[in-house]
Each structure stands twice: as structure tokens, then as C-alpha cells.
Motif scaffolding. Structure first.
Motif, PDB file in Angstrom:
ATOM      1  N   ARG A 156       0.828  -1.212   0.000  1.00 35.78           N
ATOM      2  CA  ARG A 156       0.000   0.000   0.000  1.00 35.78           C
ATOM      3  C   ARG A 156       0.862   1.261   0.000  1.00 35.78           C
ATOM      4  O   ARG A 156       0.519   2.260  -0.649  1.00 35.78           O
ATOM      5  N   LYS A 157       1.976   1.212   0.700  1.00 28.50           N
ATOM      6  CA  LYS A 157       2.864   2.374   0.735  1.00 28.50           C
ATOM      7  C   LYS A 157       3.448   2.650  -0.642  1.00 28.50           C
ATOM      8  O   LYS A 157       3.475   3.802  -1.102  1.00 28.50           O
ATOM      9  N   VAL A 158       3.930   1.631  -1.339  1.00 32.80           N
ATOM     10  CA  VAL A 158       4.513   1.836  -2.668  1.00 32.80           C
ATOM     11  C   VAL A 158       3.475   2.412  -3.625  1.00 32.80           C
ATOM     12  O   VAL A 158       3.758   3.354  -4.376  1.00 32.80           O
ATOM     13  N   PHE A 159       2.266   1.890  -3.581  1.00 29.97           N
ATOM     14  CA  PHE A 159       1.236   2.369  -4.503  1.00 29.97           C
ATOM     15  C   PHE A 159       0.673   3.738  -4.109  1.00 29.97           C
ATOM     16  O   PHE A 159      -0.058   4.348  -4.897  1.00 29.97           O
ATOM     17  N   SER A 160       1.029   4.226  -2.934  1.00 30.91           N
ATOM     18  CA  SER A 160       0.586   5.563  -2.532  1.00 30.91           C
ATOM     19  C   SER A 160       1.569   6.653  -2.932  1.00 30.91           C
ATOM     20  O   SER A 160       1.272   7.845  -2.777  1.00 30.91           O
ATOM     21  N   LEU A 161       2.751   6.264  -3.462  1.00 33.41           N
ATOM     22  CA  LEU A 161       3.770   7.248  -3.802  1.00 33.41           C
ATOM     23  C   LEU A 161       3.328   8.114  -4.984  1.00 33.41           C
ATOM     24  O   LEU A 161       2.463   7.727  -5.774  1.00 33.41           O
ATOM     25  N   SER A 162       3.975   9.261  -5.119  1.00 34.45           N
ATOM     26  CA  SER A 162       3.582  10.203  -6.175  1.00 34.45           C
ATOM     27  C   SER A 162       3.937   9.689  -7.571  1.00 34.45           C
ATOM     28  O   SER A 162       3.331  10.100  -8.556  1.00 34.45           O
ATOM     29  N   PHE A 163       4.915   8.768  -7.663  1.00 32.28           N
ATOM     30  CA  PHE A 163       5.244   8.160  -8.954  1.00 32.28           C
ATOM     31  C   PHE A 163       4.606   6.776  -9.014  1.00 32.28           C
ATOM     32  O   PHE A 163       4.650   6.021  -8.040  1.00 32.28           O
ATOM     33  N   PRO A 164       4.051   6.384 -10.175  1.00 35.57           N
ATOM     34  CA  PRO A 164       3.322   5.115 -10.274  1.00 35.57           C
ATOM     35  C   PRO A 164       4.235   3.902 -10.504  1.00 35.57           C
ATOM     36  O   PRO A 164       4.381   3.414 -11.624  1.00 35.57           O
ATOM     37  N   PHE A 165       4.850   3.415  -9.462  1.00 35.92           N
ATOM     38  CA  PHE A 165       5.645   2.185  -9.553  1.00 35.92           C
ATOM     39  C   PHE A 165       4.721   0.977  -9.685  1.00 35.92           C
ATOM     40  O   PHE A 165       3.586   0.989  -9.209  1.00 35.92           O
ATOM     41  N   GLU A 166       5.263  -0.089 -10.326  1.00 39.65           N
ATOM     42  CA  GLU A 166       4.626  -1.396 -10.242  1.00 39.65           C
ATOM     43  C   GLU A 166       5.461  -2.264  -9.304  1.00 39.65           C
ATOM     44  O   GLU A 166       6.624  -1.961  -9.025  1.00 39.65           O
ATOM     45  N   VAL A 167       4.863  -3.341  -8.816  1.00 38.28           N
ATOM     46  CA  VAL A 167       5.499  -4.188  -7.811  1.00 38.28           C
ATOM     47  C   VAL A 167       5.423  -5.644  -8.250  1.00 38.28           C
ATOM     48  O   VAL A 167       4.375  -6.114  -8.709  1.00 38.28           O
TER      49      VAL A 167
END
Length: 242
Positions: free
Chosen positions: A22-33
Motif C-alpha cells: 500500500r505504501k509503494v502504490f501511494s507514492l507520487s510516482f506510479p511504480f509497479e510491484v
């Protein structure tokens, strides 16, 4: 589709996995995991499957059995190279690596670095919640690596990194031998031998508060002896880019 993929190996990380995703997907840049789960008996993979219905950019590979950190990342690198990602990251699931720093690592590569390392030691010692014995072991391990390999990396065992795609396309991944923390040293050493630019980005490393560390004396021994073996083997290898 994002141009950036964060690879997170997991084994028994049910306490952390939902929060880190959830933290990664909340970042201002759209990373995939991409989660590489080694058959966690605690249900880590089940949590990821539920979250995949919420996050289209969340991917998972399930492996049978605990096969090692290095093989998990190699599997993830190959998975990434089959898709059009330009920036490929390594990150732990336990919040010892702050997901906010993904953006700093990516920016370093966008600005020209070919490998960006989240470094605990490039500006003093930036480690939180480790006993002094482990801080000293880690710090002097990096000194030992520099002494043997002659690479100028302050945090040689760091596992928080961003690679430009060309680095992973160039390194023969099937020739990477180590599976424990020596894997991190071998990848940095090999990238430098191939002439890629490697920069260290200062981060603050915070030891896990949930779950169990995977460090063991066997892993440490592999790293200690493996550095010498790796250096000797490098004398008989060519590092010319094709």
C-alpha cells in the motif's frame, strides 16, 4: 504501464506485506510491484492475491520452497526483462528500506546513474534500531569488500537498489553464483567491472519491527569467503560488452 518495477522477495512477511504494498502504490510516482514469494507458510501469498484485485500493477511469482535471496532477484530480473520496464528495483518487504526513497533512487538513474544504491554509509552511519555489534559487522564487511575487490562503494552489502535496464541486459545473470547477501556484493562488483556508473544515494536504514530477520551465520560465511572467490574468478573473465 509504469516504466519502473519494484521487486520484493518474501518469505513469511504477513506482518509487513500489505503495508509495504500500500505504501509503494501511494507514492507520487506510479511504480509497479513484483512479489517473489518462496512458498511462505504464513499466508503471505494469499494476502498479495487479495491485493491484486485492488492494484492492477501488483504482480506475483510463487516459488516452491525457500530458494534464496539471489535466485529470487534473478528470477525477478528475468521477469522484468521480458517486459518493457526501464528501471528495476530491489527492495526488502520489512520497511528497513523506506519506500519513499524509491523516488530518490529512480531520480539518480534518470539523471545518468546506471545503478543507484541506497547507501547506509556514504554519509556517516545511518542505521536505526540495530545493535552496535551488527552495525560494526556490516560497516567493516563493506570495508573488507573494498579492500579485496578495490571497488569504491561505501555500502557494498546494500540491498536497496535501482538498475537501468541495460545493466541487467548486459550482466549474464545465469553466471551470478551467490544466493545470500554475497549476491548483493557480486551484482555491484559485476556492474562496475562492465563499466557501468554506480552512485550511492544516502538513505536511513531502519531495522524491521515486525517479522523475523533472515540473516544467519551461513549467509555471512558465504559472503566473507565468496568475496575472495569472486575476485579470483574475475581475473579469468572478460567483461567486454557485446
Amino acid at each position: 504501464m509504469s516504466d519502473s518495477l519494484v521487486i520484493i522477495p518474501t518469505y513469511n512477511e504477513k506482518e509487513n506485506i500489505e503495508r509495504i504494498i500500500r505504501k509503494v502504490f501511494s507514492l507520487s510516482f506510479p511504480f509497479e510491484v513484483l512479489i517473489i514469494d518462496d512458498g511462505s507458510p504464513d499466508g503471505t501469498a494469499d494476502i498479495v492475491k487479495l491485493l491484486q484485485t485492488e492494484f492492477p500493477g501488483l504482480h506475483m511469482v510463487q516459488r516452491t520452497g525457500k530458494l534464496g535471496l539471489g535466485t529470487a532477484y534473478i528470477h525477478g530480473f528475468k521477469w522484468a526483462l521480458e517486459r518493457p520496464y526501464e528501471y528495476i528495483f530491489e527492495m526488502d518487504a520489512d520497511f528497513s528500506h523506506n519506500p519513499d526513497d524509491l523516488i530518490k533512487l529512480r531520480n539518480a538513474c534518470v539523471k545518468g546513474a546506471e545503478v543507484a544504491i541506497g547507501s547506509r554509509y556514504v554519509r556517516g552511519v545511518n542505521v536505526v534500531n540495530w545493535p552496535m555489534s551488527r552495525v560494526l559487522m556490516s560497516y567493516f564487511a563493506s570495508m573488507y569488500v573494498r579492500l579485496i575487490t578495490r571497488i569504491n562503494i561505501q555500502d557494498a552489502t546494500a540491498g536497496f537498489k535501482c538498475y537501468q535496464r541495460i545493466v541487467l541486459e548486459t550482466i549474464p545473470l545465469d553466471k551470478i553464483k551467490f544466493v545470500g547477501y554475497a549476491f548483493q556484493i557480486e551484482m555491484k562488483f559485476t556492474a562496475i567491472k562492465y563499466g557501468f556508473s554506480v552512485v550511492e544515494v544516502p538513505i536511513i536504514f531502519t531495522d524491521r519491527t515486525e517479522g523475523t530477520s533472515k540473516m544467519s551465520t551461513r549467509i555471512f560465511r558465504e559472503a566473507f569467503l565468496g568475496v575472495i572467490q569472486m575476485k579470483i574468478n574475475s581475473w579469468f573473465r572478460s567483461y567486454k560488452r557485446s
